[in-house]
Design a protein around this motif. Sequence first.
Motif, PDB file in Angstrom:
ATOM      1  N   VAL A   1       0.853  -1.191   0.000  1.00  0.00           N
ATOM      2  CA  VAL A   1       0.000   0.000   0.000  1.00  0.00           C
ATOM      3  C   VAL A   1       0.888   1.240   0.000  1.00  0.00           C
ATOM      4  O   VAL A   1       1.627   1.486   0.955  1.00  0.00           O
ATOM      5  CB  VAL A   1      -0.938   0.001   1.221  1.00  0.00           C
ATOM      6  N   LEU A   2       0.804   2.014  -1.054  1.00  0.00           N
ATOM      7  CA  LEU A   2       1.581   3.251  -1.148  1.00  0.00           C
ATOM      8  C   LEU A   2       0.839   4.433  -0.546  1.00  0.00           C
ATOM      9  O   LEU A   2       1.443   5.359  -0.014  1.00  0.00           O
ATOM     10  CB  LEU A   2       1.921   3.552  -2.608  1.00  0.00           C
ATOM     11  N   ASP A   3      -0.479   4.373  -0.638  1.00  0.00           N
ATOM     12  CA  ASP A   3      -1.319   5.457  -0.107  1.00  0.00           C
ATOM     13  C   ASP A   3      -2.717   4.897   0.116  1.00  0.00           C
ATOM     14  O   ASP A   3      -3.200   4.072  -0.671  1.00  0.00           O
ATOM     15  CB  ASP A   3      -1.364   6.632  -1.089  1.00  0.00           C
ATOM     16  N   ASP A   4      -3.364   5.308   1.198  1.00  0.00           N
ATOM     17  CA  ASP A   4      -4.687   4.768   1.517  1.00  0.00           C
ATOM     18  C   ASP A   4      -5.620   5.919   1.876  1.00  0.00           C
ATOM     19  O   ASP A   4      -5.466   6.551   2.926  1.00  0.00           O
ATOM     20  CB  ASP A   4      -4.570   3.774   2.674  1.00  0.00           C
ATOM     21  N   ARG A   5      -6.598   6.162   0.997  1.00  0.00           N
ATOM     22  CA  ARG A   5      -7.558   7.247   1.212  1.00  0.00           C
ATOM     23  C   ARG A   5      -8.964   6.666   1.341  1.00  0.00           C
ATOM     24  O   ARG A   5      -9.182   5.482   1.061  1.00  0.00           O
ATOM     25  CB  ARG A   5      -7.455   8.249   0.068  1.00  0.00           C
TER      26      ARG A   5
ATOM     27  N   ALA B   1      -7.209   3.589  -2.893  1.00  0.00           N
ATOM     28  CA  ALA B   1      -5.905   3.206  -2.341  1.00  0.00           C
ATOM     29  C   ALA B   1      -4.910   3.076  -3.489  1.00  0.00           C
ATOM     30  O   ALA B   1      -5.232   2.497  -4.535  1.00  0.00           O
ATOM     31  CB  ALA B   1      -6.001   1.900  -1.586  1.00  0.00           C
ATOM     32  N   SER B   2      -3.718   3.608  -3.306  1.00  0.00           N
ATOM     33  CA  SER B   2      -2.659   3.472  -4.300  1.00  0.00           C
ATOM     34  C   SER B   2      -1.813   2.256  -3.929  1.00  0.00           C
ATOM     35  O   SER B   2      -1.267   2.177  -2.821  1.00  0.00           O
ATOM     36  CB  SER B   2      -1.784   4.724  -4.337  1.00  0.00           C
TER      37      SER B   2
ATOM     38  N   CYS C   1       0.954  -1.135  -5.034  1.00  0.00           N
ATOM     39  CA  CYS C   1       2.048  -1.651  -5.860  1.00  0.00           C
ATOM     40  C   CYS C   1       2.040  -3.172  -5.706  1.00  0.00           C
ATOM     41  O   CYS C   1       2.185  -3.683  -4.590  1.00  0.00           O
ATOM     42  CB  CYS C   1       3.388  -1.075  -5.414  1.00  0.00           C
TER      43      CYS C   1
ATOM     44  N   LYS D   1      -4.435   1.996  -8.831  1.00  0.00           N
ATOM     45  CA  LYS D   1      -5.309   2.569  -7.801  1.00  0.00           C
ATOM     46  C   LYS D   1      -6.550   1.692  -7.679  1.00  0.00           C
ATOM     47  O   LYS D   1      -7.213   1.380  -8.675  1.00  0.00           O
ATOM     48  CB  LYS D   1      -5.692   4.000  -8.160  1.00  0.00           C
TER      49      LYS D   1
ATOM     50  N   LYS E   1     -12.044   1.461  -3.592  1.00  0.00           N
ATOM     51  CA  LYS E   1     -12.452   0.866  -2.322  1.00  0.00           C
ATOM     52  C   LYS E   1     -13.956   0.783  -2.158  1.00  0.00           C
ATOM     53  O   LYS E   1     -14.450   0.089  -1.265  1.00  0.00           O
ATOM     54  CB  LYS E   1     -11.837   1.664  -1.157  1.00  0.00           C
TER      55      LYS E   1
END
Length: 356
Positions: A6-10, A14-15, A17, A36, A39
Amino acid sequence: MITDFVLDDRPQVASLCSVTIIKKGDTFTPRIKLWKKDKKRAGEIPATQTVPETGNTRAVKALVDTKDVHENFWKVIHFLQGCTGLSTPGGSPQFVAGDEAQLAQLLTGQDRTMVLGAVRTAIGGGLTEEDIRLISNRKDQLKRFERLLTDPEYFRHEESLATTRGTEAVWQAFFEANQWIFGYGLNLIACESINDGKLERITTGANIFGGAGKRIDAIMRSKGLISSMLFCEIKTHDTELLSKTPYRVGVYQASKELGGGVAQVQKTVSKAQQFISREFLTHIYDDDGTPTGIEMSTTRPRQVVVIGSLREFTHNGHVNPEKMNSFELYRTSIQDVEIITFDELYERARFIVEDH
């Protein structure tokens, strides 16, 4: 293995890899997918984004898969990491070896001083190149010891190469080359050969005490300000410890070879003591009569017989308690002679090298 990162979680997107390891021949290479995730929807569904384009908008899936261009992708990463003055996020790359072979491959071609320094840093202490060579050699010899015990074909091959033919000659040569096994393995007091010489010596006649001759397979001295003597007879790992047929039901007597080995070392010690003198200390001389400066106590020298294997008492993986009991009763009843089997000596040597 961890394959998704998980590179980024909004809240809605979620971004991620995803890494897939592909095997080609003997090598493994990574494939990377950047994407991406939506969710709001179940499953691995890429999110969509609206992007401006000539005044209009269109929906695109936010996914980049490098599987078709992975080699060039990694070339870019390595190029950026190798640029002088360019700081890449995450610090220096870390190499993790999954086994000894991979670690050895990483260290191949590196400066020896640098490698040794890295090992010292990893394990601590004042490790030297000589320490590494010593440990490595003892591990190799321990493996050879095990093969001599358990692989009859290998033992016959070694016997064919021996200068002096015979099973005992193989073991004599092995222990001459690996005196550390006796030095730590026969008792809790460290022992070594006489004056850094051979284990096998003549003890009566033209001998190390100054005067032809009964041989002993190994004569050693304890390490200390004043040394004590230790005599050892070496038989073979296949020598029978007990007679094949019981003397009475559940009663097994010592084999002819075991009883003879005990009598042999006792007689050798008795003759050596008679020859030496009635003094409590004796001096050791080189073959040409030069005094070595070594003094040894002649009071009740220790006597050891290395013979046979405890596997003799097993059948289908189970121990015969009557045979084992008869053997233990016999060897504990011999007051001045310690009887050690080859497999016991191997396990003691293994403890020295591997600490288990």
